[in-house]
Design a protein around this motif. Structure first.
Motif, mmCIF file in Angstrom:
data_model
loop_
_atom_site.group_PDB
_atom_site.id
_atom_site.type_symbol
_atom_site.label_atom_id
_atom_site.label_comp_id
_atom_site.label_asym_id
_atom_site.label_seq_id
_atom_site.Cartn_x
_atom_site.Cartn_y
_atom_site.Cartn_z
ATOM 1 N N THR A 92 79.943 56.201 35.323
ATOM 2 C CA THR A 92 80.529 54.965 34.800
ATOM 3 C C THR A 92 79.574 53.791 35.068
ATOM 4 O O THR A 92 78.669 53.912 35.899
ATOM 5 N N GLN A 93 79.817 52.695 34.388
ATOM 6 C CA GLN A 93 79.010 51.458 34.510
ATOM 7 C C GLN A 93 77.520 51.771 34.426
ATOM 8 O O GLN A 93 76.747 51.418 35.311
ATOM 9 N N THR A 94 77.136 52.487 33.388
ATOM 10 C CA THR A 94 75.775 53.042 33.341
ATOM 11 C C THR A 94 74.706 52.073 32.839
ATOM 12 O O THR A 94 74.978 51.187 32.026
ATOM 13 N N ASP A 95 73.514 52.281 33.323
ATOM 14 C CA ASP A 95 72.297 51.709 32.748
ATOM 15 C C ASP A 95 71.412 52.906 32.429
ATOM 16 O O ASP A 95 71.047 53.664 33.330
ATOM 17 N N ALA A 96 71.096 53.098 31.155
ATOM 18 C CA ALA A 96 70.333 54.296 30.770
ATOM 19 C C ALA A 96 68.935 53.920 30.290
ATOM 20 O O ALA A 96 68.760 52.944 29.560
ATOM 21 N N PHE A 97 67.958 54.700 30.694
ATOM 22 C CA PHE A 97 66.561 54.452 30.323
ATOM 23 C C PHE A 97 65.981 55.696 29.653
ATOM 24 O O PHE A 97 65.742 56.709 30.331
ATOM 25 N N PRO A 98 65.766 55.636 28.323
ATOM 26 C CA PRO A 98 65.080 56.763 27.678
ATOM 27 C C PRO A 98 63.717 56.959 28.356
ATOM 28 O O PRO A 98 63.067 55.976 28.725
ATOM 29 N N TYR A 99 63.332 58.207 28.520
ATOM 30 C CA TYR A 99 62.069 58.462 29.236
ATOM 31 C C TYR A 99 60.878 57.722 28.618
ATOM 32 O O TYR A 99 59.988 57.266 29.326
ATOM 33 N N GLU A 100 60.902 57.598 27.277
ATOM 34 C CA GLU A 100 59.732 56.952 26.652
ATOM 35 C C GLU A 100 59.659 55.464 26.977
ATOM 36 O O GLU A 100 58.617 54.838 26.791
ATOM 37 N N SER A 101 60.772 54.893 27.500
ATOM 38 C CA SER A 101 60.745 53.462 27.835
ATOM 39 C C SER A 101 60.302 53.226 29.284
ATOM 40 O O SER A 101 60.080 52.097 29.698
ATOM 41 N N ILE A 102 60.178 54.297 30.055
ATOM 42 C CA ILE A 102 59.834 54.133 31.472
ATOM 43 C C ILE A 102 58.319 54.290 31.620
ATOM 44 O O ILE A 102 57.761 55.299 31.160
ATOM 45 N N PRO A 103 57.651 53.321 32.227
ATOM 46 C CA PRO A 103 56.202 53.445 32.339
ATOM 47 C C PRO A 103 55.797 54.738 33.031
ATOM 48 O O PRO A 103 56.442 55.150 33.991
ATOM 49 N N HIS A 104 54.745 55.355 32.519
ATOM 50 C CA HIS A 104 54.122 56.561 33.091
ATOM 51 C C HIS A 104 54.986 57.812 33.013
ATOM 52 O O HIS A 104 54.616 58.840 33.571
ATOM 53 N N PHE A 105 56.163 57.733 32.370
ATOM 54 C CA PHE A 105 57.031 58.907 32.347
ATOM 55 C C PHE A 105 56.618 59.886 31.256
ATOM 56 O O PHE A 105 56.244 59.471 30.158
ATOM 57 N N PRO A 106 56.713 61.193 31.534
ATOM 58 C CA PRO A 106 56.519 62.166 30.455
ATOM 59 C C PRO A 106 57.739 62.143 29.528
ATOM 60 O O PRO A 106 58.725 61.473 29.840
ATOM 61 N N ILE A 107 57.661 62.862 28.436
ATOM 62 C CA ILE A 107 58.839 62.957 27.567
ATOM 63 C C ILE A 107 59.395 64.379 27.627
ATOM 64 O O ILE A 107 58.674 65.326 27.894
ATOM 65 N N SER A 108 60.697 64.468 27.375
ATOM 66 C CA SER A 108 61.372 65.757 27.434
ATOM 67 C C SER A 108 61.328 66.392 26.052
ATOM 68 O O SER A 108 61.687 65.751 25.067
ATOM 69 N N THR A 109 60.885 67.645 25.979
ATOM 70 C CA THR A 109 60.700 68.255 24.654
ATOM 71 C C THR A 109 61.645 69.428 24.387
ATOM 72 O O THR A 109 61.542 70.068 23.356
ATOM 73 N N VAL A 110 62.536 69.710 25.319
ATOM 74 C CA VAL A 110 63.360 70.921 25.187
ATOM 75 C C VAL A 110 64.743 70.599 24.627
ATOM 76 O O VAL A 110 65.381 69.632 25.066
ATOM 77 N N GLU A 111 65.195 71.440 23.704
ATOM 78 C CA GLU A 111 66.546 71.271 23.170
ATOM 79 C C GLU A 111 67.551 71.435 24.296
ATOM 80 O O GLU A 111 67.403 72.328 25.148
ATOM 81 N N GLY A 112 68.538 70.553 24.300
ATOM 82 C CA GLY A 112 69.524 70.621 25.390
ATOM 83 C C GLY A 112 69.135 69.703 26.537
ATOM 84 O O GLY A 112 69.832 69.648 27.543
ATOM 85 N N HIS A 113 68.010 69.002 26.413
ATOM 86 C CA HIS A 113 67.584 68.033 27.436
ATOM 87 C C HIS A 113 67.370 66.691 26.735
ATOM 88 O O HIS A 113 66.380 66.499 26.027
ATOM 89 N N VAL A 114 68.318 65.777 26.945
ATOM 90 C CA VAL A 114 68.329 64.539 26.160
ATOM 91 C C VAL A 114 67.075 63.680 26.390
ATOM 92 O O VAL A 114 66.468 63.153 25.458
#
Ligand SMILES: O=P(O)(O)O[C@H]1O[C@H](CO)[C@@H](O)[C@H]1O
Ligand SMILES: Nc1nc2[nH]cnc2c(=O)[nH]1
Length: 393
Positions: free
Chosen positions: A146-168
């Motif tokens: 609840t009361q979430t703050d969500a950060f897509p991986y591509e918006s986080i500096p230096h973060f890799p991206i998730s490429t697998v189905e079933g992993h948002v």
């Protein structure tokens, strides 16, 4: 390239170093040393006596001074904390050839991970105590926050991206049972092409954000014949097959600000939390569907042959997947308390004429979805229990 020479010091993080043969004091390092737990201090101290430790050999930590006789300042802007022992490799312009994945192991210095943690902390007022990793098909666990703050991986500096189905592919901050948590809605796997250190890098972010605990979940194939599809295995231990083959998330220079060079793994999975989980399973009336067992991670992405499955069973493995082990090693290295469970999404055949369907990812994700509410309930109750545990205070 900046290049590197014997005795070059880091100038960015307040550490001293040996510059042209002179030693500087390192007050910032003393603060780091003080922030380590007693256990970590003793391990780091042991570490210091180990000759040939890649990053920190010849380091005089215990006088509050940091002396690098062979530190390196250079590639990808890293500092001497990531210095590489150049005893075997003096004053060269390129990385030492014996470190084959040099750029990989150098890519996430303490400073970079701190930058990621600071970025997130600046963007959210939530201060998580527990880091959660959602397994395949279990992404919806994050929907219970609840009361979430969500950060897509591509918006986080230096973060890799998730490429697998079933992993948002999002880091979600929020509250579970009123407890502040951060939740990886999607993890990184070795088979995606990421080195293990990168796969488990977010665990270090959790540590620097302030988490004391890691709660990891995964989808796994059941080797133990008592396990049924949809059951949950509380991970009691793991067999680090990739580690046995010489691949570790801790490979490369060790930075003692995270932990010691040689961390123990005897009690990687917290005993008390396993006991609590068993009690919770009785309260939930699902004790028949809950087991304890040994997990192993293979590199994937292919599932196993019958011969491999037979071998794993002989080795005492109860469930097999392609994740978690490197995350847990990274978590224990930086002294996070770990609890993990596997959702058994498929049974692993033990002979060639088995009636079992061959493992496939659609089934894995689909079983995850079918059991998401059960897994979420267990997770919520565990989060509450962890929050009430003395280590979390
Ligand atoms: O471990 P998680 O991410 O839960 O997923 C497991 O399921 C996938 C294979 O179906 C692999 O990624 C394996 O590791
Ligand atoms: N390696 C492996 N990973 C899985 N993830 C879910 N099921 C399986 C399996 O059978 N084998």
């Amino acid at each position: 390239m900046t290049g590197y020479k014997n005795g070059i010091a880091n100038g960015t993080n307040g550490h001293g170093g040996e510059v042209n043969g002179q030693t500087k004091n390192a007050p910032a390092y003393t603060a780091i040393e003080n922030s380590l737990t007693k256990r970590q201090q003793s391990l780091v101290k042991d570490d210091y006596h180990v000759k040939g430790d890649v990053a920190f050999d010849e380091m005089n930590l215990w006088n509050g001074k940091l002396q690098y006789t062979n530190g390196i300042n250079g590639t990808n802007g890293v500092n001497a904390a990531n210095g590489v022992n150049s005893i075997h490799h003096n004053s060269k312009e390129s990385p030492p050839s014996q470190i084959s994945n040099f750029n990989d192991v150098m890519s996430y210095s303490y400073e970079i991970i701190k930058e990621i943690a600071d970025y997130l902390l600046e963007k959210t007022s939530i201060r998580p105590k527990i880091g959660v990793i959602c397994g395949s098909g279990l992404n919806s666990l994050a929907d219970f926050l609840t009361q979430t703050d969500a950060f897509p991986y591509e918006s986080i500096p230096h973060f890799p991206i998730s490429t697998v189905e079933g992993h948002v592919g999002r880091m979600v901050f929020g509250y579970l049972e009123g407890v502040p948590v951060m939740c990886m809605q999607g993890r990184f796997h070795y088979y995606e092409g990421y080195p293990l250190s990168k796969c488990s890098m977010p665990v270090r972010v959790m540590k620097l954000v302030g988490c004391t605990h890691l709660l990891a979940t995964n989808a796994a194939g059941g080797l133990n014949t008592k396990f049924k599809v949809g059951d949950i295995m509380l991970v009691r231990d793991h067999v680090n097959m990739m580690g046995l083959a010489g691949n570790s998330p801790l490979q490369g220079p060790n930075d003692p600000r995270f932990g010691p060079r040689f961390p123990p793994m005897t009690n990687a999975y917290d005993k008390e939390l396993i006991k609590i989980a068993k009690k919770i399973s009785v309260e939930m009336g699902i004790e028949k569907n809950i087991h304890q067992g040994v997990y192993t991670c293979l590199g994937g992405p292919n599932y196993e042959t019958v011969a491999e499955l037979r071998m794993l069973r002989t080795l005492g493995v109860d469930a097999v997947g392609m994740s978690t082990v490197h995350e847990v090693i990274t978590a224990r290295h930086c002294d996070l308390t770990v609890f993990a469970f596997s959702l058994i999404t498929n049974k692993c055949p033990s002979d060639y004429d088995s009636d079992e369907d061959e493992a496939n990812h659609e089934e894995v994700v689909s079983v995850g979805k079918q059991r998401q509410n059960l897994c979420a309930e267990l997770m919520c109750k565990m989060v509450r229990a962890i929050n009430e545990s003395p280590q979390c205070k």
